[in-house]
Design a protein around this motif. Structure first.
Motif, PDB file in Angstrom:
ATOM      1  N   THR A 153       0.787  -1.109   0.456  1.00  0.00           N
ATOM      2  CA  THR A 153       0.119  -0.255   0.151  1.00  0.00           C
ATOM      3  C   THR A 153       0.780   1.222   0.374  1.00  0.00           C
ATOM      4  O   THR A 153       0.776   2.422  -0.769  1.00  0.00           O
ATOM      5  CB  THR A 153      -0.834   0.061   1.146  1.00  0.00           C
ATOM      6  OG1 THR A 153       0.125   0.002   2.417  1.00  0.00           O
ATOM      7  CG2 THR A 153      -2.050  -0.745   1.464  1.00  0.00           C
ATOM      8  N   ASN A 156       2.398   1.992  -3.465  1.00  0.00           N
ATOM      9  CA  ASN A 156       0.999   1.611  -3.995  1.00  0.00           C
ATOM     10  C   ASN A 156       0.593   3.596  -4.360  1.00  0.00           C
ATOM     11  O   ASN A 156       0.530   4.438  -5.110  1.00  0.00           O
ATOM     12  CB  ASN A 156      -0.433   1.296  -4.444  1.00  0.00           C
ATOM     13  CG  ASN A 156      -1.293   1.402  -4.892  1.00  0.00           C
ATOM     14  OD1 ASN A 156      -1.105   1.348  -6.230  1.00  0.00           O
ATOM     15  ND2 ASN A 156      -2.682   2.408  -4.699  1.00  0.00           N
ATOM     16  N   CYS A 157       0.979   4.164  -3.552  1.00  0.00           N
ATOM     17  CA  CYS A 157       0.649   4.956  -2.678  1.00  0.00           C
ATOM     18  C   CYS A 157       1.822   5.887  -3.447  1.00  0.00           C
ATOM     19  O   CYS A 157       1.290   7.036  -4.251  1.00  0.00           O
ATOM     20  CB  CYS A 157       0.435   5.766  -1.372  1.00  0.00           C
ATOM     21  SG  CYS A 157       0.438   7.360  -1.155  1.00  0.00           S
ATOM     22  N   LEU A 160       1.248   6.355  -7.478  1.00  0.00           N
ATOM     23  CA  LEU A 160       0.313   6.852  -8.324  1.00  0.00           C
ATOM     24  C   LEU A 160       0.804   8.653  -7.269  1.00  0.00           C
ATOM     25  O   LEU A 160      -0.134   9.729  -8.497  1.00  0.00           O
ATOM     26  CB  LEU A 160      -0.871   6.120  -7.104  1.00  0.00           C
ATOM     27  CG  LEU A 160      -2.046   5.124  -7.764  1.00  0.00           C
ATOM     28  CD1 LEU A 160      -2.640   4.958  -6.356  1.00  0.00           C
ATOM     29  CD2 LEU A 160      -1.895   5.106  -8.857  1.00  0.00           C
ATOM     30  N   CYS A 326      -4.143  11.479  -6.993  1.00  0.00           N
ATOM     31  CA  CYS A 326      -3.897  11.695  -5.492  1.00  0.00           C
ATOM     32  C   CYS A 326      -4.951  11.347  -4.295  1.00  0.00           C
ATOM     33  O   CYS A 326      -4.245  10.568  -3.104  1.00  0.00           O
ATOM     34  CB  CYS A 326      -3.582  13.273  -5.511  1.00  0.00           C
ATOM     35  SG  CYS A 326      -3.550  13.444  -4.219  1.00  0.00           S
ATOM     36  N   GLY A 329      -4.388   7.642  -4.134  1.00  0.00           N
ATOM     37  CA  GLY A 329      -3.600   7.221  -3.629  1.00  0.00           C
ATOM     38  C   GLY A 329      -3.462   6.988  -2.161  1.00  0.00           C
ATOM     39  O   GLY A 329      -3.020   6.502  -1.334  1.00  0.00           O
ATOM     40  N   SER A 332      -5.924   4.345  -0.722  1.00  0.00           N
ATOM     41  CA  SER A 332      -5.377   3.135  -0.335  1.00  0.00           C
ATOM     42  C   SER A 332      -4.366   3.173   1.078  1.00  0.00           C
ATOM     43  O   SER A 332      -4.265   2.085   1.054  1.00  0.00           O
ATOM     44  CB  SER A 332      -4.462   2.913  -1.995  1.00  0.00           C
ATOM     45  OG  SER A 332      -3.386   3.256  -2.152  1.00  0.00           O
ATOM     46  N   TYR A 333      -3.314   4.249   0.897  1.00  0.00           N
ATOM     47  CA  TYR A 333      -2.481   3.953   1.768  1.00  0.00           C
ATOM     48  C   TYR A 333      -3.030   4.019   3.775  1.00  0.00           C
ATOM     49  O   TYR A 333      -3.465   2.821   4.023  1.00  0.00           O
ATOM     50  CB  TYR A 333      -1.542   5.431   2.168  1.00  0.00           C
ATOM     51  CG  TYR A 333      -1.296   5.575   2.921  1.00  0.00           C
ATOM     52  CD1 TYR A 333       0.741   5.023   3.163  1.00  0.00           C
ATOM     53  CD2 TYR A 333      -1.065   6.164   4.497  1.00  0.00           C
ATOM     54  CE1 TYR A 333       1.590   5.077   4.435  1.00  0.00           C
ATOM     55  CE2 TYR A 333       0.274   6.401   5.396  1.00  0.00           C
ATOM     56  CZ  TYR A 333       1.015   5.490   5.732  1.00  0.00           C
ATOM     57  OH  TYR A 333       1.886   5.604   6.753  1.00  0.00           O
TER      58      TYR A 333
END
Length: 377
Positions: A153, A156-157, A160, A326, A329, A332-333
């Motif tokens: 995660t 991923n952040c 993004l 933004c 991301g 997701s975090y």
């Protein structure tokens, strides 16, 4: 006699921490509120200053830290006036902590200058989206400096938010004001990225230092020294650039909303910046540097909307896609943090269920062990 003194000192520290735990959630909510109000208001007020013919970058830098005298109230009033604490101000404030506070304050002053340069040239929405890249830097630096664990995660952040900033950069040619040259626009762009990088460095450094700070009051005292150092740096720049004389001239002859509105803008900006910095420092102290960076990133989205709503800035396709990425991301975090906390809670519950049987199997402590703990040796 020495044992009793040590015992009293340890008990006083434990009481201080006990009070902090008891007031943890209210204090955290207060810091979140200060961070929200300060971040959104200071960004819009800084842009208001530049939109109405304010042009001095050092003035904009100076107001970001000049509100440090407000911190004298929470530092001295609880002990001398309200008498609600037994800790004297600046107790255990060692020369090392003082030197670190001064150094970080100077770094913060440079960050303020870069932010002023960027905010003077870029629209609020563009500046806010660029500053969102600080979370990328914050994650990398936190992993290096405070051993923050990197997960899927997190990555991923990072990806993004990085793509979001690149997309914004590629589509920013049509976003610059009509009277702004490409060179100045690029200066603002680079300065804003630099401000994000410095702020991302500031957060994990503060987390490392706060591990040596044993109470919230000492954190405020550190913030006071840091803001004073940043103000001295900005004041030197003001004197060198004629900023103080320029403020009087600017308020009477340049600012197109009048002298009264000018000084109200300055004073309000000073207050809101203090709210922002105190909220950030308090959040890092009570949680961690990465959480502080995440909160700032979330509030940058509010700054984007604020710029669009208040100043009617363009919010075309590129900004929409960049903002969605933004937000994607960030969400997701947050979801990754939620899953991690849930797993930790289940693990703690599992340990509590097996601990009683383990404790029954363990031998009882001898009387001399109780005496050892009671003396705090």
């Amino acid at each position: 006699m020495n044992i009793n003194t040590s015992n009293n000192h340890d008990n006083g520290e434990q009481d201080q921490k006990g009070v902090s735990k008891k007031r943890y959630m209210p204090l955290l909510l207060i810091n979140y509120t200060c961070l929200f109000l300060g971040s959104v208001s200071s960004s819009l007020l800084s842009k208001y200053y530049f939109n109405h013919k304010g042009s001095n970058k050092w003035v904009s830098t100076w107001v970001q830290s000049a509100g440090f005298p407000f911190l004298l109230l929470p530092v001295f009033l609880p002990y001398y006036l309200f008498q609600c604490t037994q800790r004297k101000p600046f107790t255990r404030f060692t020369p090392r902590i003082l030197s670190l506070s001064i150094f970080i304050g100077l770094m913060l002053g440079l960050n303020n200058l870069l932010f002023s340069w960027g905010n003077s040239y870029l629209p609020v929405s563009t500046s806010a989206l660029l500053l969102s890249s600080q979370l990328v830097f914050n994650l990398i630096l936190s992993a290096i400096m405070v051993k923050q664990k990197i997960t899927f995660t997190n990555l991923n952040c990072v990806i993004l938010l990085t793509l979001s900033s690149i997309l914004l950069a590629l589509g920013s040619n049509h976003d610059k004001p009509q009277d702004l040259t490409p060179t100045k626009y690029m200066i603002g762009f680079v300065a804003t990225i630099g401000a994000g990088l410095l702020f991302a460095l500031y957060l994990p450094i503060m987390e490392m230092i706060y591990k040596k700070v044993y109470c919230y009051a000492m954190m405020i005292e550190m913030q006071l020294v840091m803001e004073l150092s940043a103000t001295i740096l900005a004041s030197v720049g003001m004197v060198w650039d004629g900023g103080f004389t320029e403020m009087r001239k600017e308020s009477k002859e340049v600012f197109d909303k009048g002298e009264g509105v000018y000084w109200v803008t300055m004073i309000t900006n000073v207050v809101t910046w203090q709210l922002c910095f105190m909220g950030t420092a308090g959040t890092v102290f009570l949680t961690c540097s990465l959480t502080g960076g995440i909160c700032m990133t979330a509030l940058l989205g509010m700054n984007v909307l604020g710029g669009v709503l208040v100043y009617r800035e363009d919010f075309g396709g590129v900004k929409i896609v960049s903002t969605v990425m933004c937000g994607w991301g960030f969400c997701s975090y947050v979801y990754g943090m939620y899953v991690n906390n849930l797993m930790m809670k289940l693990l703690d519950d599992h340990k509590q269920n097996i601990n009683p049987s383990i404790e029954m199997a363990q031998p009882q402590p001898q009387p001399h062990s109780d005496l050892h703990l009671g003396l705090g040796v």
